[in-house]
Design an enzyme around this catalytic site. Structure first.
Site, mmCIF file in Angstrom:
data_model
loop_
_atom_site.group_PDB
_atom_site.id
_atom_site.type_symbol
_atom_site.label_atom_id
_atom_site.label_comp_id
_atom_site.label_asym_id
_atom_site.label_seq_id
_atom_site.Cartn_x
_atom_site.Cartn_y
_atom_site.Cartn_z
ATOM 1 N N GLY A 51 -32.359 -34.881 -38.217
ATOM 2 C CA GLY A 51 -33.361 -35.528 -37.376
ATOM 3 C C GLY A 51 -34.024 -36.699 -38.076
ATOM 4 C CD GLN A 52 -38.964 -40.239 -36.781
ATOM 5 O OE1 GLN A 52 -39.030 -41.251 -36.125
ATOM 6 N NE2 GLN A 52 -39.956 -39.334 -36.817
ATOM 7 C CG ASP A 65 -29.448 -20.832 -34.906
ATOM 8 O OD1 ASP A 65 -30.683 -20.855 -34.705
ATOM 9 O OD2 ASP A 65 -28.619 -21.104 -34.015
ATOM 10 C CB ALA A 90 -35.068 -27.268 -37.698
ATOM 11 C CB THR A 124 -50.856 -23.238 -32.472
ATOM 12 O OG1 THR A 124 -51.172 -24.526 -31.941
ATOM 13 C CG2 THR A 124 -52.140 -22.572 -32.952
ATOM 14 N NE ARG A 180 -40.568 -39.653 -33.031
ATOM 15 C CZ ARG A 180 -40.766 -38.406 -33.339
ATOM 16 N NH1 ARG A 180 -39.745 -37.560 -33.407
ATOM 17 N NH2 ARG A 180 -41.973 -37.955 -33.603
#
EC number: 4.2.1.47
Length: 324
Positions: A13-14, A56, A79, A156, A186
């Site tokens: 990812g970014q 995973d 992730a 949260t 992005r």
């Protein structure tokens, strides 16, 4: 703690891209968690030094195996199901990954450490979306969370369970409460990249309009490449803790549009931008702006890239990518 071993979830990812590059430059041996049999394929071809480990977040046994394969000194959990707007449509999966997944990776570390508690240092990517219906401005580490999306609720939980494992088991587990951070990496379904790409394509005659929701939304936007440095700095501290990572500035989508269109020489963008209620969130967050004074004082961290530099960087990247 340099020249160590790190395991990064979400390496493709970014944030994962910038963090892996940062760690490789520091001399780390870096392992990236890759789902399923695709572990032989690169999550990001621009990261040739990355070792791929199958695993995973929703499967605890695979995470335990990944720990023994990577033997990390540091674990960075980046992730997640990361699209806030989509989390209403994928609430269960978002919960499985962003909430239960944090429990799984913490359990995998705890089982791997055995009696050597604190041998592995853990970073959890928490989010300003936890604050949602903001209870104070600016938000700091002690601000009461009031999430306004399934994404925020799950983040949260992940944040608090990280604190719980730190306090219950003595684990070296820290959370970075990351405010919005963007880059040319992005995905285009995020509003900042949607805008930068559309502006570039409009200026090149490849697109006629840009459709958005609420233009008055204000956010604290920083550069992802700056924020990964803060992640690393947290795990270099003797004591684990939680830190707000933010610029301390807010900008509206209208300001973002002003800046982005200015890069391509367009002063009046109103004829190119259309609002559509379909892009409004069911319950949007309030004025999120972070107080990163603790990170400044303890970690010695501060953002380097300004808002204008960030948006210019993104538009120029998309201009280069979309030119014939």
């Amino acid at each position: 703690m340099t020249n160590g071993r790190a395991l990064v979830t979400g390496a493709g990812g970014q944030d994962g891209h910038y963090l892996v590059r940062w760690l490789l430059a520091k001399g780390y041996e870096v392992h990236g968690l890759v789902r399923g049999v695709g572990a032989t394929a690169s999550p990001d071809e621009a990261l040739p030094g990355l070792h791929r480990v199958p695993g995973d977040l929703t499967d605890l046994p695979s995470l335990v195996r990944a720990m023994y394969a990577a033997r990390p000194d540091e674990v960075y959990n980046l992730a997640s199901m990361s699209h806030v707007s989509n989390s209403w449509a994928t609430a269960q999966l978002t919960t499985d990954v962003n909430a239960k997944g944090v429990v799984n990776i913490l359990e995998a570390i705890r089982l791997y450490e055995g009696d050597h508690v604190g041998r592995v240092r853990f970073f959890q990517a928490s989010s300003s979306e936890m604050f949602g219906k903001v209870q104070e401005v600016p938000q700091r580490e002690s601000t009461l969370p009031w999430p306004r999306s399934p994404y925020g609720v799950a983040k949260t939980f992940g944040h608090h369970v990280t604190v719980n494992y730190r306090e219950s088991y003595g684990m070296h587990a820290s959370s970075g409460i990351l405010f919005n951070h963007e880059s040319p990496r992005r995905p285009v379904d995020f509003v900042t990249r949607k805008i930068s790409r559309a502006v570039a394509r409009i200026s090149l005659g490849l697109q006629d309009e840009l459709v958005l929701g609420n233009l008055d939304v204000e956010r604290d936007w920083g550069f992802a490449g700056d924020y990964v440095e803060a992640m690393w700095l947290m795990l270099q501290q003797d004591e684990p803790d939680d830190y707000v990572i933010a610029t301390g500035e807010t900008h509206s989508l209208r300001e973002l549009l002003d800046t982005a269109f200015r890069v391509v020489g367009i002063d009046d963008w109103s004829r190119y931008v259309r609002q559509d209620p379909a892009f409004m969130r069911p319950a949007d967050a309030g004025l999120t702006v972070g107080d990163a004074s603790k990170a400044r004082e303890v970690l010695g961290w501060k953002p380097r890239v300004t808002f204008e530099e960030l948006i210019t960087m993104m538009v120029e990247h998309d201009l280069a990518e979309n030119r014939p």
